[in-house]
Design an enzyme around this catalytic site. Structure first.
Site, PDB file in Angstrom:
ATOM      1  N   ASP A 211      -6.130  40.462  21.016  1.00  7.94           N
ATOM      2  CA  ASP A 211      -6.626  41.823  21.238  1.00  7.94           C
ATOM      3  C   ASP A 211      -7.863  41.784  22.148  1.00  7.94           C
ATOM      4  OD1 ASP A 211      -7.485  44.443  21.059  1.00  7.94           O
ATOM      5  OD2 ASP A 211      -7.360  44.557  18.886  1.00  7.94           O
ATOM      6  N   HIS A 301       2.443  50.115  22.830  1.00  7.17           N
ATOM      7  CA  HIS A 301       1.004  50.409  22.921  1.00  7.17           C
ATOM      8  C   HIS A 301       0.446  50.135  24.315  1.00  7.17           C
ATOM      9  CE1 HIS A 301      -3.086  50.927  21.420  1.00  7.17           C
ATOM     10  NE2 HIS A 301      -3.427  49.722  21.870  1.00  7.17           N
TER      11      HIS A 301
HETATM   12  C1  HEM Z   1      -4.407  46.873  24.477  1.00  9.92           C
HETATM   13  C2  HEM Z   1      -4.188  46.520  19.646  1.00  9.92           C
HETATM   14  C3  HEM Z   1      -6.275  50.880  19.243  1.00  9.92           C
HETATM   15  C4  HEM Z   1      -6.727  51.081  24.044  1.00  9.92           C
HETATM   16  C5  HEM Z   1      -4.147  46.413  23.203  1.00  9.92           C
HETATM   17  C6  HEM Z   1      -3.470  45.170  22.899  1.00  9.92           C
HETATM   18  C7  HEM Z   1      -3.426  45.076  21.540  1.00  9.92           C
HETATM   19  C8  HEM Z   1      -4.054  46.254  20.998  1.00  9.92           C
HETATM   20  C9  HEM Z   1      -2.834  43.953  20.730  1.00  9.92           C
HETATM   21  C10 HEM Z   1      -2.902  44.182  23.923  1.00  9.92           C
HETATM   22  C11 HEM Z   1      -3.870  43.150  24.388  1.00  9.92           C
HETATM   23  C12 HEM Z   1      -5.047  43.686  25.151  1.00  9.92           C
HETATM   24  O1  HEM Z   1      -4.990  43.949  26.368  1.00  9.92           O
HETATM   25  O2  HEM Z   1      -6.071  43.858  24.506  1.00  9.92           O
HETATM   26  C13 HEM Z   1      -4.740  47.675  19.122  1.00  9.92           C
HETATM   27  C14 HEM Z   1      -4.861  47.969  17.710  1.00  9.92           C
HETATM   28  C15 HEM Z   1      -5.445  49.193  17.609  1.00  9.92           C
HETATM   29  C16 HEM Z   1      -5.693  49.666  18.951  1.00  9.92           C
HETATM   30  C17 HEM Z   1      -4.399  47.066  16.575  1.00  9.92           C
HETATM   31  C18 HEM Z   1      -5.819  49.985  16.388  1.00  9.92           C
HETATM   32  C19 HEM Z   1      -6.109  49.426  15.224  1.00  9.92           C
HETATM   33  C20 HEM Z   1      -6.561  51.323  20.515  1.00  9.92           C
HETATM   34  C21 HEM Z   1      -7.222  52.565  20.817  1.00  9.92           C
HETATM   35  C22 HEM Z   1      -7.350  52.615  22.163  1.00  9.92           C
HETATM   36  C23 HEM Z   1      -6.756  51.408  22.707  1.00  9.92           C
HETATM   37  C24 HEM Z   1      -7.705  53.585  19.803  1.00  9.92           C
HETATM   38  C25 HEM Z   1      -7.977  53.679  23.041  1.00  9.92           C
HETATM   39  C26 HEM Z   1      -8.032  54.950  22.740  1.00  9.92           C
HETATM   40  C27 HEM Z   1      -6.163  49.943  24.553  1.00  9.92           C
HETATM   41  C28 HEM Z   1      -6.172  49.635  25.971  1.00  9.92           C
HETATM   42  C29 HEM Z   1      -5.470  48.424  26.104  1.00  9.92           C
HETATM   43  C30 HEM Z   1      -5.081  48.027  24.761  1.00  9.92           C
HETATM   44  C31 HEM Z   1      -6.806  50.447  27.078  1.00  9.92           C
HETATM   45  C32 HEM Z   1      -5.176  47.691  27.408  1.00  9.92           C
HETATM   46  C33 HEM Z   1      -3.932  48.281  28.010  1.00  9.92           C
HETATM   47  C34 HEM Z   1      -3.568  47.644  29.335  1.00  9.92           C
HETATM   48  O3  HEM Z   1      -2.837  46.647  29.328  1.00  9.92           O
HETATM   49  O4  HEM Z   1      -4.010  48.161  30.365  1.00  9.92           O
HETATM   50  N1  HEM Z   1      -4.490  47.055  22.030  1.00  9.92           N
HETATM   51  N2  HEM Z   1      -5.245  48.728  19.825  1.00  9.92           N
HETATM   52  N3  HEM Z   1      -6.284  50.657  21.673  1.00  9.92           N
HETATM   53  N4  HEM Z   1      -5.506  48.971  23.857  1.00  9.92           N
HETATM   54 FE1  HEM Z   1      -5.313  48.876  21.867  1.00  9.92          FE
END
Ligand code: HEM
Length: 391
Positions: A211, A301
């Site tokens: 993450d 996601h």
């Molecule tokens: C990407 C998990 C909540 C925005 C990711 C990734 C994971 C992840 C595993 C892929 C790896 C990475 O690039 O970091 C989660 C979990 C969440 C959560 C478990 C809640 C418990 C959120 C929220 C937002 C968000 C609330 C924004 C409002 C993003 C963004 C990316 C991302 C911007 C990168 C996307 C890209 O590849 O451009 N998240 N996330 N996430 N997440 Fe989340």
């Protein structure tokens, strides 16, 4: 009657001290601990930006929100920020704060950073100007917010690689803030311990996912543009959105590995997109399977979170939490989701809206707290955080 037990104890202590003094033994010659390279590491406090925004995330962080007391006015806020900035300048450099009652705990700063944020009420009482984005976020369908985890007038973001350093700094700061403000909520978070993974390794959350892969890197033009605010009292500052997001680990347990990977669009072993092999490979959002369906699903996601507008990106600096569960439950775990950006309404909100509309992860995640703060710029030696607003 002979001497009481208490008198006897005091007497022998005095005798003991006298004997030591007579022998010329210095009682305070050395500290008991010898800090290692990790324990003695310091991060500069002074500078154009608050360093907690750019330092590689430390293992432990306390996110503390305070409410100003009704009587705390501009003069009070200024006095408080002078005091707290002085504490932070000392503690982050491994020196006890003034009046530190546990001086030894300051000797292992362990990359301690202390970052301050101002809520809407504080900036208003200080006479403003209040940025138009400095207020609660719009409501989202997925939200189940509680007051207990939301809002606040002053944020202390205290992070270090040693939880003892964090606890001591939080205690010192809260004590010095006590005559001006009271603690509203505290959220303790953690990442891997320093040394358990190679430096630069992306963290894992408690779903087991890598993450934080796609994130602007400090020191790049992209980072400067997305994160730093320019102009006015916030010039060189930024904003922070703190969302407490509960994660349903029991529900996640029932999901097959292939579906877990499909929900995000990335592999669990190394965080690579399911269309690639290495963590930092670009996801191929156009790839389709033999039946013509997108490999990275519409609900995945990473597809939903990646805005086509590059100006809508932001910095993520989240921490895991794992608190004692309520009766009858196995866990109370989740993510303290921390987003930093020049303007949360233009950067964070559109992304959160898209995720609110569609994101398979919503099945297992629930926002339960939400707060927005302005992060003022840093200060020079002799200055204090917030002087551009309060001075
Ligand atoms: C990407 C998990 C909540 C925005 C990711 C990734 C994971 C992840 C595993 C892929 C790896 C990475 O690039 O970091 C989660 C979990 C969440 C959560 C478990 C809640 C418990 C959120 C929220 C937002 C968000 C609330 C924004 C409002 C993003 C963004 C990316 C991302 C911007 C990168 C996307 C890209 O590849 O451009 N998240 N996330 N996430 N997440 Fe989340």
């Amino acid at each position: 009657h002979g001497p009481s037990r208490r008198q006897a104890l005091i007497g022998s202590a005095v005798v003991g001290w006298g004997a030591a003094a007579a022998l010329g033994i210095d009682r305070v010659a050395t500290a008991r601990e010898t800090p290692t390279a990790t324990g003695s590491r310091t991060v500069p406090f002074h500078g154009r930006h608050q360093t907690g925004v750019t330092v590689p995330p430390q293992a432990h962080a306390a996110h503390v929100a305070l409410d100003l007391l009704p009587e705390t006015d501009l003069t009070g806020i200024r006095r408080m920020m002078r005091l707290l900035s002085d504490d932070a300048a000392r503690l982050t450099q491994g020196r006890p704060a003034l009046g530190d009652t546990e001086r030894e705990l300051a000797h292992t700063p362990s990359a301690l950073t202390i970052t301050f944020g101002f809520g809407r009420e504080l900036v208003t009482r200080a006479g403003g100007p209040v940025p138009d984005w400095l207020s609660p976020l719009p409501a989202f369908e997925i939200d189940r917010l509680t007051e207990a985890w939301s809002g606040g007038d002053l944020l202390l973001l205290v992070a270090a690689d040693d939880p003892v350093a964090v606890a001591h700094a939080v205690r010192m700061l809260s004590k010095d803030a006590r005559q001006f403000a009271s603690v509203r909520w505290v959220q303790h978070g953690f990442r891997n311990a320093r040394g358990s993974t190679a430096p630069g390794t992306t963290m894992r959350n408690l779903f087991g996912q890598v993450d934080g892969t796609v994130n602007p890197a400090p020191g790049t033009a992209e980072f400067d543009q997305l994160v730093w605010h320019s102009g006015g009292w916030l010039d060189g500052g930024t904003s922070v959105v703190i969302r407490r997001i509960a994660m349903d680990l029991d529900g996640w347990d029932r999901v097959a590995r292939v579906d877990r990977e499909g929900a995000v669009g990335r592999r669990l072993d190394n965080g690579a997109p399911i269309t690639g092999t290495r963590e930092h490979d670009d996801p191929d959002f156009d790839a389709v399977d033999e039946r013509g369906f997108p490999v990275i699903a519409e609900y995945a996601h990473i597809r939903r979170a990646r805005s086509p507008n590059v100006a809508e990106r932001f910095l993520r600096r989240g921490y895991n939490y794992d608190d004692p569960p309520p009766a009858g439950q196995l866990s109370d775990s989740g993510l303290i989701f921390v987003a930093m950006q020049a303007d949360p309404v233009r950067q964070f909100v559109p992304v959160q809206r898209r995720l609110d509309d569609l994101d398979l992860l919503n099945e297992w995640t629930t926002p339960v707290g939400s707060a927005v703060f302005a992060i003022p710029p840093g200060c020079a030696d002799g200055g204090y955080i917030g002087e551009t607003l309060l001075g």
